[in-house]
Scaffold this motif. Sequence first.
Motif, PDB file in Angstrom:
ATOM      1  N   THR A 200       0.811  -1.224   0.000  1.00  0.00           N
ATOM      2  CA  THR A 200       0.000   0.000   0.000  1.00  0.00           C
ATOM      3  C   THR A 200       0.843   1.273   0.000  1.00  0.00           C
ATOM      4  OG1 THR A 200      -0.147  -0.139   2.418  1.00  0.00           O
ATOM      5  CG2 THR A 200      -1.969  -1.069   1.139  1.00  0.00           C
ATOM      6  N   ARG A 201       2.153   1.148   0.115  1.00  0.00           N
ATOM      7  CA  ARG A 201       3.007   2.335   0.138  1.00  0.00           C
ATOM      8  C   ARG A 201       3.211   2.938  -1.249  1.00  0.00           C
ATOM      9  NH1 ARG A 201       5.755   3.760   4.658  1.00  0.00           N
ATOM     10  NH2 ARG A 201       5.630   2.325   6.433  1.00  0.00           N
ATOM     11  N   SER A 202       3.284   2.096  -2.262  1.00  0.00           N
ATOM     12  CA  SER A 202       3.608   2.573  -3.602  1.00  0.00           C
ATOM     13  C   SER A 202       2.465   2.288  -4.559  1.00  0.00           C
ATOM     14  CB  SER A 202       4.888   1.885  -4.108  1.00  0.00           C
ATOM     15  OG  SER A 202       5.109   2.188  -5.469  1.00  0.00           O
ATOM     16  N   PRO A 203       2.131   3.259  -5.431  1.00  0.00           N
ATOM     17  CA  PRO A 203       1.070   3.002  -6.415  1.00  0.00           C
ATOM     18  C   PRO A 203       1.477   1.976  -7.471  1.00  0.00           C
ATOM     19  CG  PRO A 203       2.084   5.149  -6.796  1.00  0.00           C
ATOM     20  CD  PRO A 203       2.621   4.652  -5.494  1.00  0.00           C
ATOM     21  N   ALA A 204       2.788   1.735  -7.597  1.00  0.00           N
ATOM     22  CA  ALA A 204       3.252   0.775  -8.606  1.00  0.00           C
ATOM     23  C   ALA A 204       3.282  -0.651  -8.076  1.00  0.00           C
ATOM     24  CB  ALA A 204       4.637   1.178  -9.098  1.00  0.00           C
ATOM     25  N   ALA A 205       3.148  -0.820  -6.786  1.00  0.00           N
ATOM     26  CA  ALA A 205       3.229  -2.167  -6.210  1.00  0.00           C
ATOM     27  C   ALA A 205       1.989  -2.972  -6.571  1.00  0.00           C
ATOM     28  CB  ALA A 205       3.396  -2.086  -4.702  1.00  0.00           C
ATOM     29  N   GLU A 206       2.175  -4.236  -6.921  1.00  0.00           N
ATOM     30  CA  GLU A 206       1.069  -5.126  -7.249  1.00  0.00           C
ATOM     31  C   GLU A 206       0.692  -5.949  -6.025  1.00  0.00           C
ATOM     32  OE1 GLU A 206       1.953  -7.538 -10.578  1.00  0.00           O
ATOM     33  OE2 GLU A 206       2.165  -5.849 -11.983  1.00  0.00           O
ATOM     34  N   THR A 207      -0.593  -6.163  -5.861  1.00  0.00           N
ATOM     35  CA  THR A 207      -1.078  -6.947  -4.725  1.00  0.00           C
ATOM     36  C   THR A 207      -1.036  -8.430  -5.077  1.00  0.00           C
ATOM     37  OG1 THR A 207      -2.561  -5.139  -4.123  1.00  0.00           O
ATOM     38  CG2 THR A 207      -2.992  -7.294  -3.141  1.00  0.00           C
ATOM     39  N   PRO A 208      -0.308  -9.222  -4.306  1.00  0.00           N
ATOM     40  CA  PRO A 208      -0.270 -10.664  -4.586  1.00  0.00           C
ATOM     41  C   PRO A 208      -1.664 -11.271  -4.531  1.00  0.00           C
ATOM     42  CG  PRO A 208       1.445 -10.035  -3.028  1.00  0.00           C
ATOM     43  CD  PRO A 208       0.560  -8.841  -3.191  1.00  0.00           C
ATOM     44  N   GLY A 209      -1.837 -12.360  -5.262  1.00  0.00           N
ATOM     45  CA  GLY A 209      -3.154 -12.975  -5.352  1.00  0.00           C
ATOM     46  C   GLY A 209      -3.682 -13.455  -4.028  1.00  0.00           C
ATOM     47  N   ASP A 210      -2.815 -14.046  -3.201  1.00  0.00           N
ATOM     48  CA  ASP A 210      -3.305 -14.555  -1.920  1.00  0.00           C
ATOM     49  C   ASP A 210      -3.750 -13.421  -0.998  1.00  0.00           C
ATOM     50  OD1 ASP A 210      -0.702 -13.656  -1.735  1.00  0.00           O
ATOM     51  OD2 ASP A 210      -0.123 -15.093  -0.182  1.00  0.00           O
ATOM     52  N   LEU A 211      -3.014 -12.288  -1.030  1.00  0.00           N
ATOM     53  CA  LEU A 211      -3.424 -11.143  -0.216  1.00  0.00           C
ATOM     54  C   LEU A 211      -4.727 -10.554  -0.748  1.00  0.00           C
ATOM     55  CD1 LEU A 211      -2.983  -9.050   1.992  1.00  0.00           C
ATOM     56  CD2 LEU A 211      -1.506  -7.779   0.409  1.00  0.00           C
ATOM     57  N   SER A 212      -4.870 -10.499  -2.071  1.00  0.00           N
ATOM     58  CA  SER A 212      -6.104  -9.980  -2.657  1.00  0.00           C
ATOM     59  C   SER A 212      -7.301 -10.816  -2.231  1.00  0.00           C
ATOM     60  CB  SER A 212      -5.981  -9.963  -4.181  1.00  0.00           C
ATOM     61  OG  SER A 212      -7.169  -9.509  -4.778  1.00  0.00           O
ATOM     62  N   LEU A 228      -4.371   2.758   4.617  1.00  0.00           N
ATOM     63  CA  LEU A 228      -2.933   2.784   4.360  1.00  0.00           C
ATOM     64  C   LEU A 228      -2.606   3.199   2.933  1.00  0.00           C
ATOM     65  CD1 LEU A 228      -1.862  -0.521   6.183  1.00  0.00           C
ATOM     66  CD2 LEU A 228      -1.729   1.815   7.032  1.00  0.00           C
ATOM     67  N   ARG A 229      -3.533   3.002   2.004  1.00  0.00           N
ATOM     68  CA  ARG A 229      -3.280   3.324   0.595  1.00  0.00           C
ATOM     69  C   ARG A 229      -3.684   4.771   0.338  1.00  0.00           C
ATOM     70  NH1 ARG A 229      -5.735  -0.646  -1.354  1.00  0.00           N
ATOM     71  NH2 ARG A 229      -3.987  -2.020  -1.889  1.00  0.00           N
ATOM     72  N   LEU A 230      -2.714   5.676   0.370  1.00  0.00           N
ATOM     73  CA  LEU A 230      -2.990   7.096   0.207  1.00  0.00           C
ATOM     74  C   LEU A 230      -3.221   7.476  -1.246  1.00  0.00           C
ATOM     75  CD1 LEU A 230      -0.418   8.657   2.698  1.00  0.00           C
ATOM     76  CD2 LEU A 230      -2.797   7.997   3.102  1.00  0.00           C
ATOM     77  N   HIS A 231      -2.760   6.675  -2.186  1.00  0.00           N
ATOM     78  CA  HIS A 231      -2.973   6.949  -3.599  1.00  0.00           C
ATOM     79  C   HIS A 231      -4.247   6.247  -4.063  1.00  0.00           C
ATOM     80  CE1 HIS A 231      -0.488   3.313  -3.058  1.00  0.00           C
ATOM     81  NE2 HIS A 231      -1.234   2.807  -4.019  1.00  0.00           N
ATOM     82  N   GLY A 232      -4.748   6.662  -5.204  1.00  0.00           N
ATOM     83  CA  GLY A 232      -5.924   6.015  -5.781  1.00  0.00           C
ATOM     84  C   GLY A 232      -7.240   6.666  -5.424  1.00  0.00           C
ATOM     85  N   GLY A 233      -7.241   7.674  -4.548  1.00  0.00           N
ATOM     86  CA  GLY A 233      -8.470   8.399  -4.253  1.00  0.00           C
ATOM     87  C   GLY A 233      -9.423   7.707  -3.300  1.00  0.00           C
ATOM     88  N   GLY A 234      -8.977   6.684  -2.580  1.00  0.00           N
ATOM     89  CA  GLY A 234      -9.873   5.968  -1.675  1.00  0.00           C
ATOM     90  C   GLY A 234      -9.879   6.468  -0.252  1.00  0.00           C
ATOM     91  N   LEU A 235      -9.007   7.435   0.056  1.00  0.00           N
ATOM     92  CA  LEU A 235      -8.915   7.901   1.442  1.00  0.00           C
ATOM     93  C   LEU A 235     -10.203   8.560   1.934  1.00  0.00           C
ATOM     94  CD1 LEU A 235      -7.234   8.263   3.967  1.00  0.00           C
ATOM     95  CD2 LEU A 235      -6.269  10.348   2.981  1.00  0.00           C
ATOM     96  N   PRO A 236     -10.886   9.418   1.153  1.00  0.00           N
ATOM     97  CA  PRO A 236     -12.136  10.004   1.657  1.00  0.00           C
ATOM     98  C   PRO A 236     -13.173   8.958   2.044  1.00  0.00           C
ATOM     99  CG  PRO A 236     -11.378  11.205  -0.277  1.00  0.00           C
ATOM    100  CD  PRO A 236     -10.506   9.989  -0.164  1.00  0.00           C
ATOM    101  N   ALA A 237     -13.328   7.913   1.225  1.00  0.00           N
ATOM    102  CA  ALA A 237     -14.293   6.869   1.551  1.00  0.00           C
ATOM    103  C   ALA A 237     -13.884   6.107   2.799  1.00  0.00           C
ATOM    104  CB  ALA A 237     -14.442   5.911   0.367  1.00  0.00           C
ATOM    105  N   ALA A 238     -12.585   5.878   2.966  1.00  0.00           N
ATOM    106  CA  ALA A 238     -12.110   5.187   4.166  1.00  0.00           C
ATOM    107  C   ALA A 238     -12.407   6.009   5.416  1.00  0.00           C
ATOM    108  CB  ALA A 238     -10.615   4.903   4.046  1.00  0.00           C
ATOM    109  N   LEU A 239     -12.204   7.324   5.337  1.00  0.00           N
ATOM    110  CA  LEU A 239     -12.479   8.189   6.480  1.00  0.00           C
ATOM    111  C   LEU A 239     -13.978   8.251   6.790  1.00  0.00           C
ATOM    112  CD1 LEU A 239     -10.056  11.170   5.802  1.00  0.00           C
ATOM    113  CD2 LEU A 239     -10.162   9.854   7.922  1.00  0.00           C
ATOM    114  N   ALA A 240     -14.801   8.491   5.761  1.00  0.00           N
ATOM    115  CA  ALA A 240     -16.239   8.619   5.985  1.00  0.00           C
ATOM    116  C   ALA A 240     -16.832   7.314   6.500  1.00  0.00           C
ATOM    117  CB  ALA A 240     -16.937   9.052   4.693  1.00  0.00           C
TER     118      ALA A 240
END
Length: 500
Positions: A200-212, A228-240
């Motif tokens: 979740t630190r880097s936008p280029a990192a791929e999520t392994p299949g088992d973690l997904s 934890l994932r600050l990129h991708g625009g999901g932080l507002p939804a996580a907060l709300a």
Amino acid sequence: MSDLPTPQDATETALFSECWDAVLSYADLCTSGALTAHQLATEAFTLGMREVRAAGTLPARGPGARAGRLPMIAELLTAVRATAAAWEADGQGHRLDPELRLWLNSEQAARYTGPPLQRPVALRGLRDLQEADASLLWLAEVEALPLPVVARRLGLDPDTVAEELDQVRSLFRGRCHRAHLDTPLDPLCRSYARLLDAVTRSPAAETPGDLSRHLATCVRCAEAAACLRLHGGGLPAALAGGVVGWGGLAYLERRRRATEVRLGTGGPPAVEGAEAREPAARARVLRNGLLAAAVLLSALALGVSMMPFGGSGDAGAAARDDRQPVADPAVPRTPARTPAASPSASAEHSASGSPSTTPSRSATKAEAARKNPGPEPQGTSSATPGGHPSRTAAPAAGCRVAYHLDSQWAVGFQATVTVTTDKALTGWQVAWNFRDGQQAGQMWDATVHQNGSRVTATAADYNRAVPAHGSLSFGFIASWQGENRPPYGFTLNGAPCAAG
């Protein structure tokens, strides 16, 4: 229904203006009607402000601000949730949204009031920030306010507020990571904790299949990943979702739309110095709007003046209602139709700039009446024993309005307007005149525009439709000086409303 508490100082007055609209917006999601939403919001707002006063703290910025308190708006939203839970426990659950009732009686709701380590990661991470940092994050991400507005509200430097927001995001991520590790996790969740932090630190990192696959089945780890994932625009939804709980995503969307309505959509991005030019920009928008309205009304007036007097008067009545406010009921009004055209009316028609070469039937009858006085035709005013003409009976109003002064303090007041309509509506505008120079400010369940003493409230996106014989309701906060008499001249979509 309890009234809103009276602001004790200028700081609380500003808080009322900033927070009430957000509280009412969420209360409207939690209930099934505007009146019930207002009651829930008022009770929750009073409860939240009482707790803030009891704590003896108001939002402040600086290194001395203590941690452990949510931002003011978030604190009041949790008060709405707590008040709704109290209604459900007291047997008043029928006043709430059915889906909210199911949620209040589920294990999900219990997490928000249960042991601290079992509560959502976003709630714990936000509470662990300094209060001023948490306010910056909430206003920018959830309330979707432009950074110059956030800087002005919190007393920050507009030139550095973007950098400070990035720092606060990183702080929030760190707090949420620590909160996730502190949560009592089962062995499988704990084995994925370090990998979750890394991907979740880097936008280029791929999520392994088992973690997904694990995130698709584990609510707690999925909540942590969103924080934890600050990129991708999901932080507002996580907060709300993590702080508000039920209806968090719907509230988030409402706040974004409300901000777009207040500030305008489709404009260029904010640039340096935009805040300083904001008053001028607003003036240009208002001036352009008034110019467009003037052109439209001129076209309507031209069309009305070219119509025969004997024709249908619906379009002309609508144009007249738009051109001038409804008269004070206490002031006598000239009848709409009289047996003979008065000299002033003839002069007004001549001044309209559209003379007619062929006199209308009404004008011919009026001229004949002056030359050959005789019995008055039916439907016109007739002489009374006192010698004064009686007015023609006005058609029954298709709407009724109730104006209620909810509370009043030294320089302001809160009021609610309820209108009952005989006809179904797919959109509405309610307008009125103030008598004593009052100025409407914050408004909920409608958008407000004031021109002089004339105030117009326009339906929000979610309450445009009103069934036949149904009611619409909205409230506002306004300022007053000297005297605060009730307004007059209420209209619904241009048609006068009777007092209800």
